[in-house]
Every structure is written in structure tokens, then in C-alpha cells.
Scaffold this active site. Sequence first.
Site, PDB file in Angstrom:
ATOM      1  N   ARG A  18       0.799  -1.214   0.000  1.00 22.83           N
ATOM      2  CA  ARG A  18       0.000   0.000   0.000  1.00 22.83           C
ATOM      3  C   ARG A  18       0.832   1.265   0.000  1.00 22.83           C
ATOM      4  NH1 ARG A  18      -3.275  -3.094   1.501  1.00 22.83           N
ATOM      5  NH2 ARG A  18      -1.544  -3.918   2.650  1.00 22.83           N
ATOM      6  N   THR A  19       1.724   1.370   0.967  1.00 20.93           N
ATOM      7  CA  THR A  19       2.402   2.653   1.143  1.00 20.93           C
ATOM      8  C   THR A  19       3.278   2.957  -0.063  1.00 20.93           C
ATOM      9  OG1 THR A  19       2.323   2.323   3.517  1.00 20.93           O
ATOM     10  CG2 THR A  19       3.823   4.003   2.714  1.00 20.93           C
ATOM     11  N   ARG A  46      11.287   3.691   4.072  1.00 21.85           N
ATOM     12  CA  ARG A  46      10.767   2.785   5.107  1.00 21.85           C
ATOM     13  C   ARG A  46      11.916   1.899   5.554  1.00 21.85           C
ATOM     14  NH1 ARG A  46       5.374  -0.793   5.006  1.00 21.85           N
ATOM     15  NH2 ARG A  46       4.591   1.281   5.482  1.00 21.85           N
ATOM     16  N   HIS A  79       4.812   6.586  11.713  1.00 21.85           N
ATOM     17  CA  HIS A  79       4.362   6.439  10.323  1.00 21.85           C
ATOM     18  C   HIS A  79       3.489   7.669  10.044  1.00 21.85           C
ATOM     19  CE1 HIS A  79       3.221   4.763   6.589  1.00 21.85           C
ATOM     20  NE2 HIS A  79       2.819   3.566   6.951  1.00 21.85           N
ATOM     21  N   LYS A 122      25.212  -5.341  -0.003  1.00 22.71           N
ATOM     22  CA  LYS A 122      26.679  -5.426  -0.032  1.00 22.71           C
ATOM     23  C   LYS A 122      27.288  -4.732   1.173  1.00 22.71           C
ATOM     24  CE  LYS A 122      26.448  -5.199  -5.063  1.00 22.71           C
ATOM     25  NZ  LYS A 122      26.591  -4.285  -6.203  1.00 22.71           N
TER      26      LYS A 122
HETATM   27  C1  NCD Z   1       1.085  -0.345   8.363  1.00 20.97           C
HETATM   28  C2  NCD Z   1       2.578  -0.267   8.582  1.00 20.97           C
HETATM   29  O1  NCD Z   1       3.360  -0.614   7.695  1.00 20.97           O
HETATM   30  O2  NCD Z   1       2.933   0.188   9.652  1.00 20.97           O
HETATM   31  N1  NCD Z   1       0.732  -0.567   7.043  1.00 20.97           N
HETATM   32  C3  NCD Z   1       0.654   0.507   6.196  1.00 20.97           C
HETATM   33  O3  NCD Z   1       1.554   1.292   6.074  1.00 20.97           O
HETATM   34  N2  NCD Z   1      -0.515   0.671   5.561  1.00 20.97           N
HETATM   35  C4  NCD Z   1       0.412  -1.272   9.277  1.00 20.97           C
HETATM   36  C5  NCD Z   1       0.876  -2.692   9.321  1.00 20.97           C
HETATM   37  O4  NCD Z   1       1.801  -3.100   8.641  1.00 20.97           O
HETATM   38  O5  NCD Z   1       0.260  -3.423  10.109  1.00 20.97           O
END
Ligand code: NCD
Length: 316
Positions: free
Chosen positions: A64-65, A115, A143, A94
Site C-alpha cells: 500500500r504505502t 521505510r 508512520h 553489499k
Molecule cells: C502499516 C505499517 O506498515 O505500519 N501498514 C501501512 O503502512 N498501511 C500497518 C501494518 O503493517 O500493520
Amino acid sequence: MPASLAPRELAGQDILSVRQFQRDNLEPVFALTEHMREVVRRDGGTDLLARRVLAALFFEPSTRTSASFIAAMERLGGSVIPITQGVQFSSVSKGESLPDTIRTLEQYADAIVLRHPVIGSAQEAADAAQVPIINAGDGAGEHPTQALLDLFTIRDELGKLDGLHVAMVGDLRFGRTVHSLTQLLAQYRVKLSFVSPEILRLPLDLMNEVRGRGLAVQETYSVADVIGEVDVLYVTRVQKERFTDLAQYEELKGYYVIDEAIMAAARRDMIVMHPLPRVGEIDPRVDADPRAAYFRQVQNGMFLRMALLAGVLGKA
Ligand code: NCD
């Protein structure tokens, strides 16, 4: 980190934490998000960020993100360097350091979405970078873009934020979306209920912060204690990847399942949210219920990230 950011003030800034956002300048961010929604619905997008490049660097799995940021950038006319297939294919495998990876990518890109599994990694990247860094999740830390889209969704669905009763359910200990959203909601006159097993309770420092703001706060193990009262039920997945003892994860993962029986006890004008992915916490039969807002929440994420990208790249 500046104390407070409206969209225009985002130009050139990192987005590392929800602490950068105060309620007074969230309204302009949300207004720009609504504008992006209109633009996408009318024309599919704009050329606001034509010839701008975003690097998407994901050291943890994401569907999703990453897709949301890519779609947001492309609907603004920009393009993306997607490094989302796991670090096993990249120079990081590496042994390259995070600052070196960042300093390399910024030679190509105007902004970097990151991320990473380690708390504080977004700040580390920002310290190394000249271009804006957007935190798309730093371990069990924060987040911020998810929390902003969550807040936008609540306001969009229910028309207000003050006066609401929001219950967070599930893994409140490791769930970074919960940590960020709780901090944002604490700026409003809301009642917060935290529903979790003992071992997955909200971290104490966050609980103390919320209580320190004088908000009404309730902690319970049972969804039944709150379901008849809440305006928002924010359900989360138990964060398997943060457990060292997988047997303990197996014990906890099925702790809450929101199903039609639970929904029957909920108010008619409430909503159910989930940052997704869900792994059993919400019965798919609930999806047909108009109160199930989680897929609308996903779409809002793209509009909200369009607003943030336009802001960060100086085009808001
Ligand atoms: C969340 C995350 O990655 O923190 N997902 C997201 O970004 N939509 C929640 C999760 O992974 O449970």
C-alpha cells in the site's frame, strides 16, 4: 525540525514525525488533499510535479504505502525510482551504510521516501540528506503520512474531529500507525480508548503524554466494553515482525476479530478503519457494511500524499 508546518511551509522540509504538525495547520493540508481528490476525479491528475523525481526506498515489505506514493507522484506528473523489492537486490546487501545510500539517491532524486525497520532511521537519513526525506515507517516508531491520512479519513467520513470517541484495537505496543495517530488525535478534544491484550498495551510514555493533555482515556482488554459507544474503531494487525518469540505471536494474533456480531452492537453512524494489511482482524463479511471505511481510507492516502509531495517539492 520546524515546530509547525502548513503545506506551503513544507517546501524543502523533511516529514519525519507527526510532531511537526499542529492542528491549526492541518486544515490547509486537508484542504489541499480535498483539492487533489477533485483534480484526480476530474482529470486523473496534473503536471504540477512534471520532471520531478522521487526515490522510494523500502527496506521493509510494503504494498500500500509504496504503491500509494508511486501513484501520488505519477498523478502529479512526476516519476519514481522504486527501490521496493527488498534490499537483497540492492547495494545495501553489499553492506552500504544508510547515509551512503541516501547520499547516492539524492544525486538522482528531488525527494526520498524511506521505510526502514530501525526506529530513528528516518532522522538518520535526514541528517545525511540535502533533499527532503519522508518517513514511511521507521520500525515500531512512527508512520506520519499514514496518521495524516487516517485523520483526514475520520474528518472526511464523520465531518469533525472534536467530540469523537476513537478506540484503537490490537497491537498498540508495536503498531507505529497507532503511535502516530494517537499523537495527532491528542491535539483534539477526543475520548481515546485503547483496547489490547496486556502485553500489547500502548507504550507508557505515549500514554502519559495523552493523559497529560487532560483527555478522557480508557484502557481495556475487551472490544465489547467500547463497541456501543465509539465513533471510530481503529483496528490493527499484531506486528509479527517485531516479535522475537513467534510462539507468543501465534498466541496473540487471533485475539480480536471484528465480525458481523460485533458490528451489530456498534452505532449506526460509526466507522471501522484499518491501516491494512489485515490478517484476520476483520471478517471480510464486514466489508459490505457501509461503516467499513478501510478501502476508502486507502484511496485517501494517495490524495493526502499528493498534497504532501506538492508541499515538500515547493508546489503547494
Ligand atoms: C502499516 C505499517 O506498515 O505500519 N501498514 C501501512 O503502512 N498501511 C500497518 C501494518 O503493517 O500493520
